[in-house]
Write an enzyme that holds these catalytic residues in place. Sequence first.
Site, short mmCIF file in Angstrom:
data_model
loop_
_atom_site.label_atom_id
_atom_site.label_comp_id
_atom_site.label_asym_id
_atom_site.label_seq_id
_atom_site.Cartn_x
_atom_site.Cartn_y
_atom_site.Cartn_z
N ASP A 13 0.99 -0.91 0.00
CA ASP A 13 0.07 0.08 0.12
C ASP A 13 0.79 1.21 0.03
O ASP A 13 1.76 1.30 0.67
CB ASP A 13 -0.75 0.08 1.20
CG ASP A 13 -0.13 -0.16 2.60
OD1 ASP A 13 0.61 -0.91 2.64
OD2 ASP A 13 -0.66 0.48 3.47
N GLU A 19 -0.82 -1.96 5.35
CA GLU A 19 0.10 -1.68 6.41
C GLU A 19 0.03 -0.55 7.16
O GLU A 19 0.14 -0.26 8.45
CB GLU A 19 1.63 -2.17 6.06
CG GLU A 19 2.51 -2.40 7.26
CD GLU A 19 2.99 -0.82 7.90
OE1 GLU A 19 3.03 -0.78 8.96
OE2 GLU A 19 3.07 0.12 7.09
#
Length: 393
Positions: free
Chosen positions: A73, A131
Amino acid sequence: MAEKLKDPMVAWRRDFHRHPETGYEEFRTAGIVAKHLSRLGMEVAEGIGKTGVVGLLRGEQPGPTIGLRADMDALPIQDQKVVPYSSLTDGKAHLCGHDAHTSMLMGAAQLLAGIGRPKRGNIKFIFQPAEEGLAGAKAMMDDGVLQNPKVDAMAGLHVFPTLPTGRLTVCKGVSFAAADQLVIKIIGKGGHAARPHEGVDAITVAAQVISGLQHVASRLVDPLEPVVITIGKIQGGYMGAAIAPDVEMIGTVRTLTPSLRARMPEIIENVVSGVVSSFGAQYELNYFTGYPAVLNDESMVDLMTQTSEQLFQDKRWEYAKPSMGGEDFAYYSHSVPSVFFRLGISDGSAATGYPLHHPRFDLDENALPYGAAMLAAIALNFVSTSSLSYETK
């Protein structure tokens, strides 16, 4: 072998950098990863933890299983770099190196698939979403990423701009801090800016609260117990000629020990309550428990350092102090023996010296082969030498 994959890893990394996707929206990234793993002949599972991807390289004989993890991400921050691979999406950018993590693990997968199936044991390639504050690791664990076959150990890395390219650091025990979230609303009384005595200025109160919170580390906590309290967002008021009736502040609290972490909500509330009451204001405080601390297993750290010396034929690593950064790799580390280490990405230039989460963060792409080689070699050494119990599924 990893050096020969540098060009494709750079291409993957730059493509991901141009097309960043934030937590649980990594559909394009996940699709590219899944196709890559499939072309390598691996067993591939998609949609794990919503947008996560898992590739399995199954050994010829039963044996221990190691998981290698990369996060996919991006951050909700505007990219300010002027480079050919700048983010094409407004308000989103890979400013924490997750594009590099993903590319390095894709490279490690290609390295290991090229060598062939391990003689024993299995290697799982875990490409994780979300995350950055959304606990993608926990979501993947809830979907069974550590099962079928059971994962016996985990390894992962994070790029670090404070280290020269290719240098490695690691901690035994606590490696990254527990990361909790703090939301404080100061409730005052609005009015005209020229008559402040008739209102309760929430901005003034908020300023005093922030100042008070900075004294927690210096005066309310043992100086040998690290703690960081940062207010990263503050919002309130309407205009320069009006007293703000309320202010909202959002921040983070970082600790290394469970005992101090448990005390922080009460310590913070005592500070906020005392300051606010002295001004005749009110408050609402919400404390959200986030990621636990990352715990590095001693034997896994030894495996990582020995692998580094074997791979590079010199001591390219050193022990480091724990980071006050948070990492949801922590969830894996609380479930199985794990190692999470840092990889240097700075070539000494200003461009590669910006800190993580800075709008101009970038990295020396010569670091990519180092990361791919380390992950692959750690996995090979683990499955060939580990005496841990394992499943035969």
